[in-house]
Design an enzyme around this catalytic site. Structure first.
Site, PDB file in Angstrom:
ATOM      1  N   ASP A   1       0.796  -1.243   0.000  1.00 16.30           N
ATOM      2  CA  ASP A   1       0.000   0.000   0.000  1.00 16.30           C
ATOM      3  C   ASP A   1       0.825   1.288   0.000  1.00 16.30           C
ATOM      4  O   ASP A   1       0.449   2.269   0.672  1.00 16.30           O
ATOM      5  CB  ASP A   1      -0.966  -0.002   1.197  1.00 16.30           C
ATOM      6  CG  ASP A   1      -1.933  -1.162   1.173  1.00 16.30           C
ATOM      7  OD1 ASP A   1      -1.878  -1.974   0.236  1.00 16.30           O
ATOM      8  OD2 ASP A   1      -2.739  -1.281   2.123  1.00 16.30           O
TER       9      ASP A   1
ATOM     10  N   GLU B   1      -4.587  -0.848  -1.394  1.00 14.55           N
ATOM     11  CA  GLU B   1      -5.906  -0.895  -0.752  1.00 14.55           C
ATOM     12  C   GLU B   1      -6.841   0.042  -1.516  1.00 14.55           C
ATOM     13  O   GLU B   1      -6.471   1.188  -1.795  1.00 14.55           O
ATOM     14  CB  GLU B   1      -5.816  -0.448   0.714  1.00 14.55           C
ATOM     15  CG  GLU B   1      -7.182  -0.498   1.420  1.00 14.55           C
ATOM     16  CD  GLU B   1      -7.136  -0.064   2.888  1.00 14.55           C
ATOM     17  OE1 GLU B   1      -6.043   0.139   3.427  1.00 14.55           O
ATOM     18  OE2 GLU B   1      -8.229   0.081   3.481  1.00 14.55           O
TER      19      GLU B   1
ATOM     20  N   LYS C   1      -6.678  -4.901  -3.141  1.00 12.25           N
ATOM     21  CA  LYS C   1      -7.348  -5.538  -1.994  1.00 12.25           C
ATOM     22  C   LYS C   1      -8.351  -4.575  -1.364  1.00 12.25           C
ATOM     23  O   LYS C   1      -8.069  -3.383  -1.202  1.00 12.25           O
ATOM     24  CB  LYS C   1      -6.289  -5.971  -0.957  1.00 12.25           C
ATOM     25  CG  LYS C   1      -5.463  -4.831  -0.363  1.00 12.25           C
ATOM     26  CD  LYS C   1      -4.322  -5.390   0.482  1.00 12.25           C
ATOM     27  CE  LYS C   1      -3.537  -4.325   1.187  1.00 12.25           C
ATOM     28  NZ  LYS C   1      -4.241  -3.574   2.222  1.00 12.25           N
TER      29      LYS C   1
ATOM     30  N   LYS D   1      -7.660  -4.725   4.830  1.00  9.49           N
ATOM     31  CA  LYS D   1      -6.343  -4.384   5.359  1.00  9.49           C
ATOM     32  C   LYS D   1      -5.338  -5.488   5.041  1.00  9.49           C
ATOM     33  O   LYS D   1      -4.196  -5.212   4.694  1.00  9.49           O
ATOM     34  CB  LYS D   1      -6.420  -4.152   6.880  1.00  9.49           C
ATOM     35  CG  LYS D   1      -7.427  -3.070   7.306  1.00  9.49           C
ATOM     36  CD  LYS D   1      -7.184  -1.750   6.615  1.00  9.49           C
ATOM     37  CE  LYS D   1      -8.162  -0.691   7.099  1.00  9.49           C
ATOM     38  NZ  LYS D   1      -8.149   0.499   6.217  1.00  9.49           N
TER      39      LYS D   1
ATOM     40  N   VAL E   1       3.119   0.419   4.255  1.00 13.94           N
ATOM     41  CA  VAL E   1       2.403   1.189   5.274  1.00 13.94           C
ATOM     42  C   VAL E   1       0.983   0.653   5.440  1.00 13.94           C
ATOM     43  O   VAL E   1       0.405   0.103   4.516  1.00 13.94           O
ATOM     44  CB  VAL E   1       2.366   2.675   4.897  1.00 13.94           C
ATOM     45  CG1 VAL E   1       3.766   3.255   4.904  1.00 13.94           C
ATOM     46  CG2 VAL E   1       1.692   2.936   3.549  1.00 13.94           C
ATOM     47  N   THR E   2       0.440   0.893   6.655  1.00 10.23           N
ATOM     48  CA  THR E   2       1.144   1.332   7.845  1.00 10.23           C
ATOM     49  C   THR E   2       1.495   0.100   8.676  1.00 10.23           C
ATOM     50  O   THR E   2       0.829  -0.924   8.578  1.00 10.23           O
ATOM     51  CB  THR E   2       0.289   2.304   8.699  1.00 10.23           C
ATOM     52  OG1 THR E   2      -0.917   1.633   9.131  1.00 10.23           O
ATOM     53  CG2 THR E   2      -0.064   3.540   7.934  1.00 10.23           C
TER      54      THR E   2
ATOM     55  N   CYS F   1      -2.136  -2.316   7.816  1.00  7.67           N
ATOM     56  CA  CYS F   1      -2.125  -3.274   6.691  1.00  7.67           C
ATOM     57  C   CYS F   1      -0.915  -4.192   6.703  1.00  7.67           C
ATOM     58  O   CYS F   1      -1.003  -5.349   6.280  1.00  7.67           O
ATOM     59  CB  CYS F   1      -2.234  -2.520   5.379  1.00  7.67           C
ATOM     60  SG  CYS F   1      -3.884  -1.798   5.164  1.00  7.67           S
TER      61      CYS F   1
ATOM     62  N   GLN G   1       8.152 -13.232  21.826  1.00  7.85           N
ATOM     63  CA  GLN G   1       7.812 -14.643  22.053  1.00  7.85           C
ATOM     64  C   GLN G   1       8.531 -15.550  21.052  1.00  7.85           C
ATOM     65  O   GLN G   1       7.945 -16.445  20.456  1.00  7.85           O
ATOM     66  CB  GLN G   1       6.303 -14.864  21.975  1.00  7.85           C
ATOM     67  CG  GLN G   1       5.517 -13.983  22.948  1.00  7.85           C
ATOM     68  CD  GLN G   1       4.034 -14.237  22.838  1.00  7.85           C
ATOM     69  OE1 GLN G   1       3.535 -15.256  23.268  1.00  7.85           O
ATOM     70  NE2 GLN G   1       3.331 -13.280  22.246  1.00  7.85           N
TER      71      GLN G   1
HETATM   72  N1  TIU Z   1      -2.686   0.413   4.254  1.00  5.02           N
HETATM   73  C1  TIU Z   1      -3.127   0.684   5.477  1.00  5.02           C
HETATM   74  O1  TIU Z   1      -2.419   0.541   6.473  1.00  5.02           O
HETATM   75  N2  TIU Z   1      -4.415   1.217   5.582  1.00  5.02           N
HETATM   76  C2  TIU Z   1      -4.828   2.037   6.580  1.00  5.02           C
HETATM   77  O2  TIU Z   1      -5.983   2.433   6.633  1.00  5.02           O
HETATM   78  N3  TIU Z   1      -3.886   2.414   7.497  1.00  5.02           N
HETATM   79  C3  TIU Z   1      -4.023   3.296   8.522  1.00  5.02           C
HETATM   80  O3  TIU Z   1      -3.098   3.410   9.319  1.00  5.02           O
HETATM   81  N4  TIU Z   1      -5.123   4.021   8.622  1.00  5.02           N
END
Ligand code: TIU
Length: 228
Positions: free
Chosen positions: A25, A73, A130, A133, A158-159, A163, A203
């Site tokens: 993303d 996304e 996609k 997430k 990200v992030t 995702c 862990q």
């Molecule tokens: N790609 C992804 O992480 N989608 C999000 O909506 N991330 C946020 O941190 N909002």
């Protein structure tokens, strides 16, 4: 052939011939002002640090002939794949599907949905669109990976805690060994980024391994040297 990568919680048994680099993303909608990330009230400049490390690993992977996969996304223009539960969250003035400076927010085909130019896919690199997430949910990612005999994923994008983490967890349950790039991921919340890295490898590596980009680049160079 295994090239160990120094990682947490212990060396990653990196097998580049059976590994894919999955970049999650890295879209204008998350990285630039006026997109989805900003619509949720975030400071998008916090994500810029991931670009150069991803670019370095991307160059290495391409040179080594490794499989590179990009994800995005986003939703169909008619929003038929957008659950109401997702649409209703994010209660700012601009929501998914609304018009913004980069076109309709988080909608496929709009400028904001594009991957940033620095990391643009090249011919032959699958791009996974996609609606959720996680990159495995409602996509053909797993089929593509199995067809290529992939058993390991290097994860970036990200992030970190949204995702990237969701995808790492999905991959873990499907039996893939995952290494998360500590500097090739970023969050709108630096503390969440830090904790997401900790969670991934706590862990004894509950979801996998964490390593900086330079150690992955070094390992790929070693692999190329041995195979040249
Ligand atoms: N790609 C992804 O992480 N989608 C999000 O909506 N991330 C946020 O941190 N909002």
């Amino acid at each position: 052939m295994v090239v160990p990568v120094p990682a947490r919680p212990y060396d990653f048994p990196f097998d580049p011939a059976n590994a894919a680099f999955v970049i999650i993303d890295m879209q204008r909608d998350f990285m630039e002002p006026g997109g989805f990330g900003a619509a949720l009230g975030n400071d998008v400049s916090l994500l810029a640090s991931a670009i150069a490390p991803i670019s370095a690993v991307l160059d290495s992977c391409r040179a080594a002939g490794m499989l590179v996969i990009h994800t995005r996304e986003g939703h169909r223009p008619d929003l038929s794949d957008l659950p109401g539960a997702k649409h209703r969250r994010g209660r700012g003035d601009t929501r998914i599907g609304d018009d913004g400076p980069m076109g309709r927010i988080l909608v496929r085909g709009e400028a904001g949905h594009d991957i940033i130019p620095e990391l643009a896919p090249v011919a032959g690199e699958p791009v996974i669109d996609k609606p959720g997430k996680g990159a495995f949910y409602a996509t053909d990612l797993e089929t593509i990976l199995r067809q290529r005999g992939i058993t390991q994923l290097i994860l970036a994008g990200v992030t970190t805690e949204v995702c990237v983490h969701t995808t790492m967890r999905e991959a873990n349950d499907r039996g893939f060994e995952c290494l998360l790039l500590s500097d090739g991921t970023a969050s709108y919340f630096p503390e969440f980024h830090r904790m997401a890295l900790e969670m991934a490898c706590a862990q004894d590596g509950i979801f996998g391994w964490v390593a900086p980009s330079r150690d992955v680049v070094t390992a790929i160079s070693t692999y190329r040297g041995i195979n040249s």
